[in-house]
Design an enzyme around this catalytic site. Structure first.
Site, mmCIF file in Angstrom:
data_model
loop_
_atom_site.group_PDB
_atom_site.id
_atom_site.type_symbol
_atom_site.label_atom_id
_atom_site.label_comp_id
_atom_site.label_asym_id
_atom_site.label_seq_id
_atom_site.Cartn_x
_atom_site.Cartn_y
_atom_site.Cartn_z
ATOM 1 N N HIS A 203 0.822 -1.206 0.000
ATOM 2 C CA HIS A 203 0.000 0.000 0.000
ATOM 3 C C HIS A 203 0.854 1.253 0.000
ATOM 4 C CE1 HIS A 203 -2.221 3.436 1.522
ATOM 5 N NE2 HIS A 203 -3.180 2.954 0.766
ATOM 6 N N ARG A 206 4.294 3.497 4.819
ATOM 7 C CA ARG A 206 3.739 3.635 6.160
ATOM 8 C C ARG A 206 2.867 2.449 6.551
ATOM 9 N NH1 ARG A 206 0.621 7.229 3.255
ATOM 10 N NH2 ARG A 206 -1.593 6.705 3.178
ATOM 11 N N HIS A 266 2.475 7.864 -8.017
ATOM 12 C CA HIS A 266 2.588 9.285 -7.640
ATOM 13 C C HIS A 266 4.052 9.742 -7.655
ATOM 14 C CE1 HIS A 266 -1.622 9.125 -6.785
ATOM 15 N NE2 HIS A 266 -1.467 8.324 -5.753
ATOM 16 N N ASP A 317 -6.670 6.453 -10.930
ATOM 17 C CA ASP A 317 -6.625 6.422 -9.467
ATOM 18 C C ASP A 317 -8.010 6.526 -8.805
ATOM 19 O OD1 ASP A 317 -5.841 6.546 -6.836
ATOM 20 O OD2 ASP A 317 -4.531 8.267 -7.028
HETATM 21 ZN ZN ZN Z 1 -4.012 5.151 -5.229
#
Ligand code: ZN
Length: 450
Positions: A203, A206, A266, A317
């Site tokens: 993911h 973090r 990103h 996204d």
């Molecule tokens: Zn995403």
């Protein structure tokens, strides 16, 4: 699956630009021969389908529902609260209906492959469904029903911050420990076929502790696509610096064998060394311009990345827009606005911005998706688009201005036909099952908004 067929085009898009009077023969979903056609055999303008490198299908259902100010400090993090509330309402049936609508719209827009970054794994209370892959299978079914090529990336999501704190109540349906995650991966891997590749996603740094990351990466088969959200938010960069003593991309490059199999989603906030490091690693950056704008993330350092020879593609996204045209145009416009210059994203082979953008977005689809897409060559997937050459914005168009006219003339759709694996899915700009899919979507929205 249709038998052997030959497509003749008046213009066929190649990595070197338009080839005039060309074509290919396909069989069983793959290209088996590339050839020059006789003039006058074909009148179509044909290009490879575009890969959408980053999708959270369920978020399509909340597009436009988070645009009201809740406090003057609204940010990514307040948007995320709304998103979590919404995510809590999905089950396999509603996910299937929303994903089907989304994928049909993607096909109509010219996306023929989608990478699904999928973390909505369990029931809302965090318990696995009796089939732990039930939500994944809903996405696989939606891709199959609409005909889009899928790269399914089950997401490993374990913690809710760099300090290792556990998932919050709303995040529990996303979570796995490493063993259960690898079992899900194996289960899905067994479903692979010509239209479905299975990789993984972490993911974010973090959400995945370092030892778990190492264990999962060690278990990955060679060539499996690996995607990760990274350096999207300045808060995330600050936390990573505070707890791991390095910026996110800097830390990842030092702690994982990042290579061509990787896609960094990103990668907005980068220092010069990180820009160079990603480019040298061979990883692809999935830039999501409309979502990054919608969430107020920041601007990707495109010019520096292109100069470093970096590989990139686009993703929709959160699906505030389903249009490769709009993603590419805003990628360029963001750079114009911040540099106060024009014509930024040009490559080494052409001065046309549109052709440069199209060239790059097609070139790196294969590494990121694990499918042989983005270029017509023998052995590649037979996925193609036909542009509407009769559209007003193409009047009097020469080959060298066609792509610029397509990308920089607004939002009137000009994708007339879409074929995936040699099968026609869009005709006259409409998905062949548009009405029936829209009906299912309306039913699901009624349930989700109730
Ligand atoms: Zn995403």
């Amino acid at each position: 699956m249709p038998g052997m067929q030959t497509l003749h085009a008046e213009r066929l898009w190649t990595p070197d630009g338009w080839r005039i009077d060309a074509g290919f023969t396909h069989d069983g979903g793959r290209i088996v021969e590339c050839e020059h056609a006789q003039p006058s055999e074909g009148s179509a303008w044909v290009l490879p389908g575009i890969a959408n490198l980053h999708s959270h299908a369920f978020q399509r259902a909340m597009a436009g529902l988070a645009e009201r100010q809740t406090n003057p400090e609204d940010s990514f993090w307040t948007w995320r609260d709304t998103m979590y509330r919404f995510a809590g309402r999905f089950d396999p049936d509603t996910l299937h209906a929303v994903a089907s609508q989304l994928y049909a719209e993607m096909l109509e827009a010219g996306y023929t492959t989608v990478c699904e970054f999928h973390y909505l794994h369990h029931a809302p209370d965090g318990k696995p469904y009796s089939d732990p892959a039930a939500m994944s299978r809903a996405l696989i079914a939606a891709a199959r029903d609409t005909g889009i090529r899928l790269t399914l990336l089950p997401v490993l999501y374990m913690r809710s911050g760099f300090d290792g704190r556990p998932l919050t109540e709303r995040q529990r349906r996303f979570g796995h420990e490493v063993d259960a995650f690898l079992r899900l991966f194996d289960l899905l891997r067994a479903e692979q076929n010509d239209m479905l590749r299975v990789g993984i996603a972490l993911h974010s740094l973090r959400a995945v502790p370092p030892d778990a990351m190492r264990n999962v990466l060690a278990a990955m088969p060679l060539g499996a696509p690996i995607h990760i959200h990274i350096a999207e938010q300045v808060g995330e960069v600050a936390d990573c610096l505070a707890l791991r003593n390095a910026r996110p991309v800097e830390w990842l490059l030092a702690n994982a064998d990042v290579n061509r199999d990787w896609t960094l989603v990103h990668a907005t906030h980068l220092e010069k060394d990180e820009v160079r490091g990603i480019a040298q690693s061979g990883a692809t950056v999935a830039i999501c311009p409309t979502t990054e704008a919608n969430l107020g993330d920041g601007l990707f350092p495109l010019r520096a990345f292109l100069e470093a020879g970096g590989a990139w593609g686009i993703g929709s996204d959160s699906h505030v827009s389903i249009s490769p045209v709009e993603e590419l145009r805003w990628l360029e416009y963001g750079q114009r606005l911040i540099t106060r210059h024009r014509n930024i994203a040009v490559g080494s082979t052409t001065t046309s911005v549109g052709e440069s953008l199209l060239h790059d977005v097609l070139a790196d689809g294969e590494a990121s998706t694990g499918h042989a897409v983005g270029c017509f060559y023998v052995g590649a997937c037979a996925d193609w688009l036909v542009l509407d050459r009769d559209a007003p914005q193409f009047v009097g168009s020469a080959p060298e201005d066609t792509v610029d006219r397509w990308l920089f003339s607004g939002n009137r759709p000009v994708v007339r036909e879409v074929h995936v694996g040699g099968v026609e899915r869009v005709r006259g700009g409409r998905h062949l099952r548009r009405e029936e899919i829209a009906k299912g979507f309306a039913g699901a929205m009624k349930t989700l908004l109730a």
